[in-house]
Scaffold this motif. Structure first.
Motif, PDB file in Angstrom:
ATOM      1  N   LEU A 109       0.844  -1.185   0.000  1.00 45.81           N
ATOM      2  CA  LEU A 109       0.000   0.000   0.000  1.00 45.81           C
ATOM      3  C   LEU A 109       0.885   1.243   0.000  1.00 45.81           C
ATOM      4  O   LEU A 109       1.657   1.468   0.931  1.00 45.81           O
ATOM      5  CB  LEU A 109      -0.907  -0.001   1.231  1.00 45.81           C
ATOM      6  N   THR A 155      -5.769   4.324   6.690  1.00 44.68           N
ATOM      7  CA  THR A 155      -5.761   4.245   5.234  1.00 44.68           C
ATOM      8  C   THR A 155      -6.086   2.817   4.815  1.00 44.68           C
ATOM      9  O   THR A 155      -5.402   1.879   5.221  1.00 44.68           O
ATOM     10  CB  THR A 155      -4.399   4.661   4.663  1.00 44.68           C
ATOM     11  N   GLN A 157      -7.024   0.200   1.586  1.00 49.15           N
ATOM     12  CA  GLN A 157      -6.991  -0.051   0.153  1.00 49.15           C
ATOM     13  C   GLN A 157      -8.045  -1.093  -0.205  1.00 49.15           C
ATOM     14  O   GLN A 157      -7.971  -2.240   0.227  1.00 49.15           O
ATOM     15  CB  GLN A 157      -5.607  -0.541  -0.260  1.00 49.15           C
ATOM     16  N   VAL A 162      -9.171   3.841  -2.540  1.00 49.66           N
ATOM     17  CA  VAL A 162      -8.344   3.970  -1.337  1.00 49.66           C
ATOM     18  C   VAL A 162      -9.005   5.025  -0.466  1.00 49.66           C
ATOM     19  O   VAL A 162      -9.289   6.138  -0.932  1.00 49.66           O
ATOM     20  CB  VAL A 162      -6.902   4.391  -1.666  1.00 49.66           C
ATOM     21  N   ARG A 184      -8.375   3.928  -6.906  1.00 48.96           N
ATOM     22  CA  ARG A 184      -7.158   3.151  -6.668  1.00 48.96           C
ATOM     23  C   ARG A 184      -6.198   3.327  -7.843  1.00 48.96           C
ATOM     24  O   ARG A 184      -6.573   3.127  -9.005  1.00 48.96           O
ATOM     25  CB  ARG A 184      -7.506   1.681  -6.473  1.00 48.96           C
ATOM     26  N   PRO A 191      -2.046   7.256  -4.286  1.00 52.77           N
ATOM     27  CA  PRO A 191      -3.362   7.731  -4.718  1.00 52.77           C
ATOM     28  C   PRO A 191      -3.345   9.246  -4.898  1.00 52.77           C
ATOM     29  O   PRO A 191      -2.756   9.970  -4.091  1.00 52.77           O
ATOM     30  CB  PRO A 191      -4.281   7.330  -3.566  1.00 52.77           C
TER      31      PRO A 191
END
Length: 204
Positions: A109, A155, A157, A162, A184, A191
């Motif tokens: 991520l 955060t 994903q 996101v 995404r 992002p």
């Protein structure tokens, strides 16, 4: 300034939230009201979240020996200004990086640029949820906690987006909330394409 555990203790209780959401592609604005019931996780609830997390390399025995991994259980009801109602409940456990021996398998991520922090006192790690907001099922995300600002940022994903959810406790009974959702990006890129921004004031 609240410690990591004290922040979660302060978040327990019943909270009422008024939010405004801005759709970036269409320019539409929508308001909603949410009531949250929050309590600290029991040992049994925390253990159930840890059990499927072996892919993170978490050592449950080390955590049971006194490591600080707080969390909460949340049940909420939301009513939009158009009358649409949504109810949901979930549990989340926050595991600092020192107790995780390896990264989440698969694509790493990459955080949005605005989520990067340089505070030496910041606590970072993974948070484990038994339910996602945008997609059903258990999910693992990244979090940061800044004690000097009493701010928790999560955060997550998802397959198509996101989400960055920030919660700042500015007094014992008032929190500020922001939610930013991105499309995404391609693997390896942060992002940047914002689709939705939400602002909220929450009172206990």
């Amino acid at each position: 300034m609240l410690s990591f555990q004290e922040f979660f203790d302060a978040c327990s209780g019943v909270w009422k939230s008024e939010r405004t959401y801005h759709s970036m592609p269409s320019g539409e604005i929508e308001r909603s009201f949410t009531k949250f019931h929050v309590h600290r996780l029991t040992d049994a609830e925390a253990q159930r979240l840890l059990t499927p997390s072996q892919t993170l390399g978490i050592d449950p025995q080390r955590i049971e020996a006194g490591s600080i991994c707080p969390g909460f259980a949340i049940a909420f009801d939301t009513v939009s200004e158009t009358g649409e109602q949504v109810a949901m409940s979930l549990k989340a456990l926050f595991v600092p990086d020192p107790y995780v021996s390896q990264a989440v398998p698969g694509e790493a991520l990459v955080l949005p640029v605005v989520s990067e922090v340089a505070d030496g006192d910041v606590i970072q790690g993974f948070y484990l949820r038994d339910q996602g907001y945008s997609e059903a099922g258990a999910i693992a995300g990244r979090f940061t906690y800044q004690p000097t600002r009493q701010t928790l940022e999560m955060t997550t994903q998802y397959k198509r987006s996101v989400a960055v959810d920030q919660m700042r406790l500015i007094s014992p009974d008032v929190r500020l909330r922001t939610i930013v959702t991105y499309n995404r990006p391609e693997p390896g890129y942060p992002p940047s394409d914002i689709t939705l921004i939400g602002f909220g004031v929450e009172r206990k």
